[in-house]
Write an enzyme that holds these catalytic residues in place. Structure first.
Site, PDB file in Angstrom:
ATOM      1  N   ASP A  13       0.858  -1.160   0.000  1.00 28.85           N
ATOM      2  CA  ASP A  13       0.000   0.000   0.000  1.00 28.85           C
ATOM      3  C   ASP A  13       0.912   1.234   0.000  1.00 28.85           C
ATOM      4  O   ASP A  13       2.140   1.116   0.116  1.00 28.85           O
ATOM      5  CB  ASP A  13      -0.964  -0.024   1.202  1.00 28.85           C
ATOM      6  CG  ASP A  13      -2.206   0.814   0.929  1.00 28.85           C
ATOM      7  OD1 ASP A  13      -3.253   0.542   1.534  1.00 28.85           O
ATOM      8  OD2 ASP A  13      -2.116   1.739   0.087  1.00 28.85           O
TER       9      ASP A  13
HETATM   10  C1  GLC Z   1      -4.351   4.317  -0.223  1.00 31.72           C
HETATM   11  C2  GLC Z   1      -5.254   3.161   0.159  1.00 31.72           C
HETATM   12  C3  GLC Z   1      -5.354   2.093  -0.895  1.00 31.72           C
HETATM   13  C4  GLC Z   1      -5.218   2.726  -2.266  1.00 31.72           C
HETATM   14  C5  GLC Z   1      -3.812   3.261  -2.391  1.00 31.72           C
HETATM   15  C6  GLC Z   1      -3.599   4.007  -3.710  1.00 31.72           C
HETATM   16  O1  GLC Z   1      -3.619   4.725   0.897  1.00 31.72           O
HETATM   17  O2  GLC Z   1      -4.991   2.515   1.391  1.00 31.72           O
HETATM   18  O3  GLC Z   1      -6.600   1.426  -0.712  1.00 31.72           O
HETATM   19  O4  GLC Z   1      -5.456   1.758  -3.273  1.00 31.72           O
HETATM   20  O5  GLC Z   1      -3.467   4.119  -1.317  1.00 31.72           O
HETATM   21  O6  GLC Z   1      -4.417   5.140  -3.752  1.00 31.72           O
END
Ligand code: GLC
Length: 744
Positions: free
Chosen positions: A282
Site C-alpha cells: 500500500d
Molecule cells: C491508499 C489506500 C489504498 C489505495 C492506495 C492508492 O492509501 O490505502 O486502498 O489503493 O493508497 O491510492
C-alpha cells in the site's frame, strides 16, 4: 530501433526471425525479457509512483518523466485519460527495453458513472448486479487508459468507527466472499487481452478491518484461527476466482507489518494458495516499517518486504534506493527479484501491452464510453436495490410509504440539494457534475415534474451547532401533507483516514428531526452515510426510515423511485447497526460464551451490559419491503445424516401483499458443539427472489458438509459430527430453526 529489434528477436516475434522455439506463454515471454534486463531495469519494474494527484502522503521524488524514460519506474497510479496515459507510455517506449508502464487506479465504485459505494451495493445481496457495476467500471476505466483497478476491497468490517467499512461488503465472510468473487469477475471480464478487461487487486491483505479501536492504520492482533475463519475467506475465494493482484495493508498483524509479513504473503498467499499474480504494497507501506519500528532504516525495510513476498513498492522509493545494494551484498537473492519482476511482466504480457503499449490509450474508445446512457440507468437500478427500508409504520391507517403523488411534500435536510455528497468517498469529480449528479431534490422534480410545487428547507448544516434554520423548516413542514428528510454524512466524513469515535448523526441533524417530529406531520427520514450510524431517537420515534448509504450519481432518482414505490425496496443490512459506540465491535456471528444473555432484559451474571440491551439496533440481514412475506415451515429431507450425504432444505415463501417485491431468504447454520467454540449462527446460503402479489415460491437449499466446515485449533478446514441447527428467515434475527444430527 536497434534495441527494439533485439528485444523482438529475443521474443521471437520479428518477422522471418531465425527459427527458434516460439515462446507461446506469457511466462516464457516474461523470461525472455528478464534475461535481457539489468539489475537496475529489474528494480524499475518493482517501483510504482503516483502521478497527477495524491492518495497518500507524498514522498519527495525526482523527475518522474526522466525516471520513466530510463526504465526506472514500472507502474504509475493517479493519472488517467487516453491522451495522458499515452504521453507517459511514449516516454517508457524511449527506455532501452521499451517495457510498457502499468497504469493503476482506485476505481472503487465506478469511474465516470459513480455507483453506490461498495457497502451499499452489498446491501442489495444481488451478485449479478454487483458484477455488472464492476464490469462497467472496468469498461469506463480501461477506456481512460487504466490497466489495473485497486479493487475490490474485501476487508471484513465489524467496526463502523473504521471509515473504510464503506469500501467493503460488511461483516460476514460468506456474503463477503460471494461479493468479492462477483467484483473480480466483473473487473477481469472475459480475460486479459480484451481491452475492457483490467487487473483486479484484492485489498488490503490482511485483517486491516480489525484495527484496534476502529482507528485506521492501527494494530491488529488476533489468533491465526480467527484470521482464517473470518478475515481470509474473501481473499481465498477471490484468488480461486482468478484475481490478478493483491495489495497488502498498512496494519501490523500480531506485531509484524503486513507489508513484511511472510506468513501472509509467502506462506499463505503464494504458498498454500499458490497465487501466481503479484503483490503491491500500500502507499509507502514498505518504508513505513521504519515508523512501525520494524526496520531501523529503509534499506532494512526494503529487504524485509521483498523477502516476505511484497513484489512492488508503491510510492516508497525503498526498492528504488536500496535493492541493488541489497542484491550485490547478497542480502536479497537475485532469484527473489527475478520472481517479483517475472510476476509483473507476465501481467503486462497477458494484458497485451508489449504487443501494443497504447491499446488502452484510445481516445475514440474513451469518447464512446464517456457518457453511456445504459451505464447511468444501471447506476440508478443498483441504487434502488441498495436502499434498506428500516421502518414503515402505519400512520392515519396507512403505511407512510410509498408516498402518493397527490401529497404535498416538504423536502427538509442538509443533504436534500447536495449532489456530491451522494457520491461518497473514492469518487471522481467532473466539470459537468452540476448537471449530471441527481440530488434528492432533483430526483423528486424528475419524478413529479418540475412544475410541481415542492416545499423545501435545509433546516441545518451537516456538522455544526447552528439551529437558526429550524423555525423555517418547521414552518415549511406545517404546510405539507408529508415531510421527507435527507440527513447523514458529507462525502468526506467516512472513508480512508476517517475513523470516528462518535458515529451519531453529525451536528444538529437529529435535533432537526425532533423539531420536525414536533409538528406532528407524517415524516420519512432518509439517512445517507458511508457507514452504519447511530440514530436511536430517530429509530424509535420516526415512523418511516430508509438507509440510503451513498448511492452515487443517480441517488436522487433512485430515492424517488423507492419513495413512490416505483421500486419496492429489497435491501438487507450487510453490517449490524450498534445502539452505541460502546457496543462495538458488534456482529451477528458471535460465540455463545458460557453465560449468554437469553434476551435483552437479562443483565446479571450473563455476558451483557448493565446499561444497554445486547442486541444491535438493527441486525445483520435486516430490511423491510412494501410487500409482506410469509415463510412456511421449513422442510428437511432428513434429520439424521451421515458422511458426505447432503441435506435438502425446502421452504415456501409467500407474498401476502398486493405489491410485487423481492425477498432475500437467508439460511444460517449453527454447530452446537465443536472442538473449538462455534458461532451461534453463520450465513451459509441466500436467495433473492421476486414474488408477485399472492405468489408463493418454494425455495430449495442444498446443505453439504462443506457448509459445516471450519478451521479447527490445528487450522485444519474440517467438519465434525454432531448436532446442528438449521435456521431460515428474512434476516439474522427472525428465523425458524430445526435441529439435525450429522455423523461421520
Ligand atoms: C491508499 C489506500 C489504498 C489505495 C492506495 C492508492 O492509501 O490505502 O486502498 O489503493 O493508497 O491510492
Amino acid at each position: 530501433m536497434k534495441n527494439l529489434h533485439f528485444l523482438l528477436a529475443a521474443l521471437c516475434v520479428l518477422p522471418g526471425a531465425i527459427a527458434i522455439a516460439q515462446p507461446k506463454t506469457a511466462v516464457q515471454k516474461a523470461d525472455s525479457v528478464l534475461r535481457l534486463m539489468t539489475l537496475e531495469e529489474k528494480i524499475g519494474q518493482l517501483h510504482q509512483l503516483s502521478s497527477d494527484f495524491a492518495t497518500g502522503p507524498i514522498t519527495p521524488d525526482g523527475d518522474k518523466q526522466v525516471q520513466v524514460r530510463r526504465g526506472e519506474i514500472g507502474s504509475m497510479l493517479n493519472l488517467m485519460g487516453a491522451a495522458r496515459t499515452r504521453q507517459l507510455q511514449t516516454l517508457a517506449m524511449q527506455s532501452r527495453l521499451k517495457i510498457p508502464l502499468l497504469f493503476g487506479q482506485d476505481i472503487i465504485h465506478g469511474f465516470r458513472t459513480t455507483f453506490p459505494i461498495p457497502l451499499a451495493e452489498a446491501a442489495s445481496w444481488d451478485l449479478q448486479a454487483i458484477e455488472q457495476t464492476a464490469r462497467i467500471a472496468a469498461i469506463e476505466a480501461s477506456a481512460a487508459g487504466i490497466h489495473w483497478i485497486f479493487a475490490p476491497m474485501v476487508d471484513i468490517g465489524r467496526d463502523p468507527r473504521w471509515g473504510r467499512v464503506m469500501e467493503g461488503a460488511g461483516e460476514d465472510p460468506f456474503l463477503g466472499s460471494k461479493i468479492a468473487v462477483a467484483r473480480v469477475k466483473g473487473l477481469q471480464g472475459k480475460g486479459f487481452g480484451n481491452t475492457d478487461a483490467v487487473l483486479a487487486c484484492l485489498k488490503h491483505f490482511a485483517a486491516y478491518g480489525a484495527a484496534v479501536g476502529g482507528r485506521d492504520y492501527n494494530s491488529v492482533d488476533m489468533s491465526e484461527r480467527m484470521l482464517w475463519e473470518t478475515y481470509l475467506p474473501p481473499f481465498k475465494a477471490a484468488i480461486e476466482a482468478g484475481a490478478a493482484t493483491v495489495m497488502n495493508s498498512f496494519n501490523d498483524l500480531n506485531g509484524i507489518p503486513a507489508t513484511a509479513n511472510a506468513l501472509l504473503q509467502q506462506d499463505i498467499l503464494k504458498g498454500k494458495w499458490k497465487f501466481s499474480g503479484f503483490v503491491v504494497s500500500d502507499w509507502g507501506s514498505v518504508s513505513e516499517q521504519t515508523i512501525h519500528g520494524y526496520a531501523k532504516d529503509t534499506m532494512q525495510a526494503a529487504m524485509q518486504a521483498i523477502l516476505a513476498g511484497n513484489d512492488m513498492d508503491m510510492e516508497g522509493y525503498a526498492y528504488h534506493k536500496h535493492l541493488a545494494t541489497l542484491v550485490k551484498m547478497g542480502a536479497v537473492p537475485m532469484a527473489r527479484v527475478d520472481d517479483a519482476v517475472r510476476r509483473i511482466l507476465i501481467k503486462k504480457f497477458e494484458l497485451g501491452l508489449f504487443e501494443d503499449p497504447y491499446k488502452f490509450s484510445n481516445e475514440q474508445r474513451e469518447k464512446e464510453q464517456y457518457d453511456n446512457p445504459l451505464h447511468k440507468q444501471i447506476a440508478r437500478e443498483m441504487a434502488t436495490k441498495s436502499i434498506v427500508l428500516l421502518k414503515n409504520d402505519t400512520v392515519q391507517s396507512r403505511p407512510i410509504l410509498p408516498l402518493q403523488r397527490h401529497q404535498k411534500i416538504a423536502l427538509i435536510g442538509p443533504l436534500v440539494k447536495s449532489q456530491k455528497d451522494n457520491l461518497g468517498f473514492w469518487s471522481f469529480d467532473f466539470d459537468d457534475d452540476s448537471v449530471r449528479l441527481v440530488s434528492l431534490y432533483k430526483g423528486m422534480q424528475n419524478k413529479l415534474g418540475s412544475s410541481t410545487s415542492m416545499l423545501y428547507a435545509k433546516g441545518c448544516n451537516l456538522n455544526d451547532t447552528d439551529t437558526s434554520g429550524f423555525a423555517e423548516a418547521m414552518a415549511v413542514a406545517m404546510q405539507a401533507d408529508v415531510v421527507v428528510m435527507q440527513v447523514g454524512e458529507a462525502r468526506d466524513m467516512t472513508g480512508e483516514a476517517k475513523s470516528k469515535s462518535n458515529i451519531q448523526l453529525p451536528g444538529m441533524q437529529e435535533a432537526l428531526i425532533k423539531a420536525i417530529h414536533r409538528t406532528g406531520k407524517p415524516m420519512v427520514v432518509l439517512i445517507s452515510a458511508g457507514r452504519p450510524l447511530i440514530f436511536n431517537w430517530t429509530a424509535d420515534y420516526v415512523p418511516a426510515i430508509m438507509y440510503t448509504w451513498w448511492l452515487g450519481m443517480e441517488a436522487g432518482n433512485a430515492m424517488a423511485d423507492v419513495l413512490f414505490g416505483d421500486y419496492n425496496p429489497s435491501g438487507k443490512l450487510p453490517m449490524s447497526f450498534p445502539r452505541t459506540e460502546g457496543q462495538i465491535p458488534i456482529y451477528y456471528n458471535y460465540y455463545n460464551t458460557g453465560r449468554p444473555a437469553q434476551n435483552d432484559d437479562q443483565r446479571f451474571y450473563v455476558s451483557a451490559y448493565i446499561d444497554l440491551p445486547n442486541s444491535p439496533k438493527f441486525p445483520f440481514g435486516y430490511g423491510l419491503s412494501y410487500a409482506r412475506f410469509a415463510y412456511g415451515e421449513m422442510q428437511l429431507s432428513k434429520q439424521q445424516l451421515k458422511g458426505n450425504e447432503i441435506l435438502q432444505v425446502t421452504v415456501a415463501v409467500t407474498n401476502k401483499s398486493n405489491v410485487a417485491g423481492e425477498e432475500v431468504a437467508q439460511l444460517y447454520i449453527r454447530d452446537l458443539v465443536g472442538s473449538v467454540v462455534r458461532p451461534v449462527k453463520e450465513l451459509k446460503h441466500f436467495r433473492k427472489i421476486m414474488l408477485q402479489p399472492g405468489e408463493t415460491k418454494e425455495l430449495k437449499f442444498v446443505v453439504s458438509t462443506n457448509d459445516l466446515s471450519f478451521y479447527n485449533s490445528q487450522l485444519q478446514y474440517t467438519w465434525e459430527a454432531g448436532e446442528f441447527d438449521i435456521m431460515i428467515g428474512g434476516n439474522s434475527r427472525d428465523v425458524q430453526t430445526k435441529r439435525i444430527y450429522w455423523n461421520k
